[in-house]
Design a protein around this motif. Structure first.
Motif, PDB file in Angstrom:
ATOM      1  N   PRO A 245       0.833  -1.211   0.000  1.00  0.00           N
ATOM      2  CA  PRO A 245       0.000   0.000   0.000  1.00  0.00           C
ATOM      3  C   PRO A 245       0.870   1.264   0.000  1.00  0.00           C
ATOM      4  N   LEU A 246       0.423   2.284  -0.721  1.00  0.00           N
ATOM      5  CA  LEU A 246       1.168   3.542  -0.803  1.00  0.00           C
ATOM      6  C   LEU A 246       0.229   4.698  -0.477  1.00  0.00           C
ATOM      7  N   PHE A 247       0.603   5.498   0.510  1.00  0.00           N
ATOM      8  CA  PHE A 247      -0.200   6.647   0.922  1.00  0.00           C
ATOM      9  C   PHE A 247       0.620   7.923   0.716  1.00  0.00           C
ATOM     10  N   THR A 248      -0.039   8.976   0.312  1.00  0.00           N
ATOM     11  CA  THR A 248       0.640  10.263   0.168  1.00  0.00           C
ATOM     12  C   THR A 248       0.024  11.275   1.129  1.00  0.00           C
ATOM     13  N   VAL A 249       0.889  12.100   1.694  1.00  0.00           N
ATOM     14  CA  VAL A 249       0.468  13.162   2.611  1.00  0.00           C
ATOM     15  C   VAL A 249       0.975  14.473   2.028  1.00  0.00           C
ATOM     16  N   PRO A 250       0.087  15.397   1.706  1.00  0.00           N
ATOM     17  CA  PRO A 250       0.509  16.643   1.049  1.00  0.00           C
ATOM     18  C   PRO A 250       1.315  17.543   1.980  1.00  0.00           C
ATOM     19  N   GLU A 251       2.068  18.428   1.395  1.00  0.00           N
ATOM     20  CA  GLU A 251       2.846  19.405   2.156  1.00  0.00           C
ATOM     21  C   GLU A 251       1.912  20.532   2.588  1.00  0.00           C
ATOM     22  N   LEU A 252       1.667  20.603   3.899  1.00  0.00           N
ATOM     23  CA  LEU A 252       0.710  21.579   4.437  1.00  0.00           C
ATOM     24  C   LEU A 252       1.263  22.214   5.709  1.00  0.00           C
ATOM     25  N   GLU A 253       0.729  23.360   6.035  1.00  0.00           N
ATOM     26  CA  GLU A 253       1.098  24.021   7.279  1.00  0.00           C
ATOM     27  C   GLU A 253       0.527  23.232   8.463  1.00  0.00           C
ATOM     28  N   LEU A 254       1.300  23.163   9.559  1.00  0.00           N
ATOM     29  CA  LEU A 254       0.830  22.461  10.745  1.00  0.00           C
ATOM     30  C   LEU A 254      -0.118  23.345  11.539  1.00  0.00           C
ATOM     31  N   GLU A 255      -1.068  22.706  12.189  1.00  0.00           N
ATOM     32  CA  GLU A 255      -2.008  23.382  13.057  1.00  0.00           C
ATOM     33  C   GLU A 255      -1.802  22.865  14.475  1.00  0.00           C
ATOM     34  N   ASP A 256      -1.222  23.712  15.350  1.00  0.00           N
ATOM     35  CA  ASP A 256      -0.874  23.297  16.709  1.00  0.00           C
ATOM     36  C   ASP A 256       0.052  22.074  16.695  1.00  0.00           C
ATOM     37  N   GLY A 257       0.966  22.050  15.728  1.00  0.00           N
ATOM     38  CA  GLY A 257       1.940  20.967  15.633  1.00  0.00           C
ATOM     39  C   GLY A 257       1.429  19.727  14.946  1.00  0.00           C
ATOM     40  N   LEU A 258       0.162  19.770  14.442  1.00  0.00           N
ATOM     41  CA  LEU A 258      -0.429  18.592  13.801  1.00  0.00           C
ATOM     42  C   LEU A 258      -0.799  18.899  12.357  1.00  0.00           C
ATOM     43  N   LEU A 259      -0.758  17.874  11.523  1.00  0.00           N
ATOM     44  CA  LEU A 259      -1.266  18.005  10.168  1.00  0.00           C
ATOM     45  C   LEU A 259      -2.781  18.040  10.213  1.00  0.00           C
ATOM     46  N   PRO A 260      -3.420  18.692   9.272  1.00  0.00           N
ATOM     47  CA  PRO A 260      -4.882  18.679   9.226  1.00  0.00           C
ATOM     48  C   PRO A 260      -5.397  17.238   9.175  1.00  0.00           C
ATOM     49  N   GLU A 261      -6.496  16.994   9.845  1.00  0.00           N
ATOM     50  CA  GLU A 261      -7.042  15.633   9.907  1.00  0.00           C
ATOM     51  C   GLU A 261      -7.307  15.077   8.520  1.00  0.00           C
ATOM     52  N   SER A 262      -7.751  15.924   7.599  1.00  0.00           N
ATOM     53  CA  SER A 262      -8.049  15.449   6.241  1.00  0.00           C
ATOM     54  C   SER A 262      -6.806  14.937   5.522  1.00  0.00           C
ATOM     55  N   ALA A 263      -5.635  15.471   5.878  1.00  0.00           N
ATOM     56  CA  ALA A 263      -4.402  15.077   5.194  1.00  0.00           C
ATOM     57  C   ALA A 263      -3.982  13.655   5.547  1.00  0.00           C
TER      58      ALA A 263
END
Length: 572
Positions: A245-263
């Motif tokens: 399995p291959l998953f991708t996580v986009p480059e996004l700004e962190l929110e309170d040190g976390l990636l957005p839940e949708s990412a």
């Protein structure tokens, strides 16, 4: 061809695996032979996988599934794990290495399993929040932090491991050990580092030993998503990981040190569903266990090749020492019994002892003339027996030293020419081990002098018989002892010693009888040779001590191959 084993039965595989682990634990690779470093690493990794993963999983097939997040430095493993659980459970930041103490997050109901010694046996457990030093090395004190959290489903555990390419050797080693204990390796990389050599090497090894792998491509720029994913898919296919399995996580700004839940939603759902589905957990665990077991015999064979190289290297070093000292021993025996003693100073003192350098040419073959000639000399004003004895002792000590130096030098040169020999000499940190002892000359002189005293004592004891008493009284104890020593050390084929041997032999025969004289000479010769050989053997103690410290168990390669074969039979 799929190399994974078919649902192995714990009853068949576990005993064979336990025996194999014992063989691996007993194996030693102390020498710098070809492939030694690779062999030591293979030994550690195979032992860790058997101890930390295979045996525990065989003993507890329904134990929680262990998912290990692993990857390169700066890949964002800790941030990704925090984002999946929506809380800061592990340290994230710019300081490298970030993960210095692995964190294992599990459901509270699974605490007993991970707190016990059945899994990850090489790691000390703690439940306290740690603030380790940046320079902390896990090789000094391997630890793992256990964190119970209901955000993780029962039956599942997530482990944030150190970087596989960490600047710390201890952290790299810990990462490899943890990855080998994983039911599922979640390999985290980035759009800029997904083709790095180190993680790909580990991926290939993990695939070879049957670990189930899923990949997370982190920090992927939107514009490069398609191109990067396509290229990574090609690489995975080429490495035999196309089905992973291959998953991708986009480059996004962190929110309170976390990636957005949708990412991370897709990845989080896939991982958490493993915990919620008993069938999914069983399928992943069975697949990894079967593959890992199937790979063990072949890996053990590779390790056995390394052990065989160690046996050969150790035998070569031992043979070099044996050959050098055997040659010196033969040369010493020849030197001490072929008449070499009767040269130089000894020859001059012998001629002085019998009265003249023309003695042999004017010698008449009658015992009376021999007796009168020698008696006149030894009862004169000068003590010629004393200087002769000193010359004999000195010459014998020199010959012994010559062969001691030859033996030690030859053995040392042979070791210096050998890769393993050079390394073991350097590692011992005691160069004096490979030289003739500093007090050897004193030892040799003492041994030879003691031998000469024994010869005099022997002559003195023999003088108690009526036949020998008169002869010994005529020639003197020291004089007869010197004649006896020369008879023992003068070779029949030595041109310089031929006359000496005739005179000495005739005198001894008339004093003690022909057969007794031969026995006496043989006894005296044997006693000196025994002392000389003992001195020579003492010079190899440094080599023997070094070989003992670098001992390689005999037939360890064969024993390991036998255990690997029995495991393979159990898996059929």
């Amino acid at each position: 061809m799929d190399r994974r084993a078919k649902s192995p039965a714990a009853g068949a595989a576990a005993p064979a695996l336990t025996e194999l682990l014992r063989r691996i634990s007993d194996a030693r690779l102390p020498l710098a032979a070809l492939g030694a470093e690779e062999g030591r690493a293979l030994r550690r990794e195979l032992a860790s996988q058997i101890e930390d993963y295979l045996l525990p999983r065989l003993e507890h097939p329904d134990a929680p599934l262990l998912v290990v997040l692993g990857g390169s430095t700066g890949a964002g493993k800790s941030t990704l794990l925090n984002s999946m659980l929506r809380k800061p459970v592990t340290e994230a930041g710019v300081l490298r290495p970030t993960t210095r103490v692995p964190v294992l997050i599990h459901h509270p109901a699974d605490t007993a399993h991970f707190a016990g010694a059945s899994v990850l046996r090489g790691f000390e457990r703690t439940t306290e929040a740690l603030a380790p030093r940046a320079e902390e090395d896990l090789s000094e004190r391997p630890r793992i932090r256990l964190l119970a959290d209901e955000a993780v489903p029962q039956g599942l555990a997530l482990l944030d491991s150190p970087d596989v390419d960490s600047a710390s050797a201890g952290n790299r080693s810990a990462a490899r050990q943890l990855l080998a204990a994983a039911d599922l390796w979640l390999f985290v990389t980035t759009a800029s580092r997904y083709a790095d050599a180190v993680p790909w090497s580990l991926l290939t090894e993990a695939e070879a030993r049957g670990t189930t792998i899923a990949l997370v491509l982190d920090r992927v720029p939107a514009a490069a998503n398609r191109e990067v994913r396509h290229h990574l898919t090609e690489l995975l296919t080429g490495a035999g990981l196309g089905a992973s399995p291959l998953f991708t996580v986009p480059e996004l700004e962190l929110e309170d040190g976390l990636l957005p839940e949708s990412a991370v939603f897709t990845l989080t759902s896939w991982v958490m569903n493993l915990g919620r589905s008993e069938e999914a957990r069983r399928r992943v665990a069975s697949r990894t266990l079967g593959g890992a077991l199937a790979a063990v015999p072949e890996t053990a064979e590779r390790l056995a090749d390394g052990l065989a190289a160690q046996e050969e290297a150790h035998a070569a070093l031992a043979t070099a020492v044996d050959d050098a000292f055997a040659a010196a021993s033969s040369a010493l025996a020849e030197a001490l019994t072929s008449g070499r003693v009767l040269r130089g100073e000894v020859l001059a003192r012998w001629q002085d002892f019998v009265g003249t350098g023309q003695f042999f040419r004017g010698l008449e073959p009658t015992v009376a003339r021999i007796r009168d000639r020698i008696t006149a000399t030894v009862t004169g004003r000068r003590d010629t027996a004393g200087p002769l004895r000193q010359a004999i002792e000195s010459a014998a000590a020199v010959l012994i030293r010559e062969q001691a130096v030859a033996a030690v030098s030859t053995a040392r040169i042979r070791w210096e020419e050998d890769r393993a020999g050079r390394a073991v000499m350097e590692e011992c940190g005691a160069p004096e081990r490979f030289r003739v002892p500093a007090d050897f000359d004193v030892q040799a002189r003492t041994a030879v002098s003691s031998w000469a005293e024994e010869v005099s004592a022997l002559v003195r004891d023999l003088g108690q018989s009526a036949r020998a008493k008169a002869r010994i009284l005529s020639f003197g104890v020291d004089g007869v002892a010197c004649v006896l020593m020369l008879a023992a050390l003068s070779g029949p084929h030595d041109s310089r010693g031929r006359g000496t041997l005739a005179v000495a032999g005739t005198l001894l025969a008339t004093s003690f009888g022909e057969e007794a004289a031969r026995d006496l000479a043989a006894t005296v010769r044997t006693r000196l040779l025994d002392r000389a050989q003992s001195l020579l053997s003492g010079c190899r103690s440094g080599f023997d001590m070094t070989l003992s410290a670098a001992e390689v168990p005999p037939r360890q390669a064969g024993a390991l191959r036998g255990s690997a074969g029995r495991l393979q039979e159990a898996l059929r």
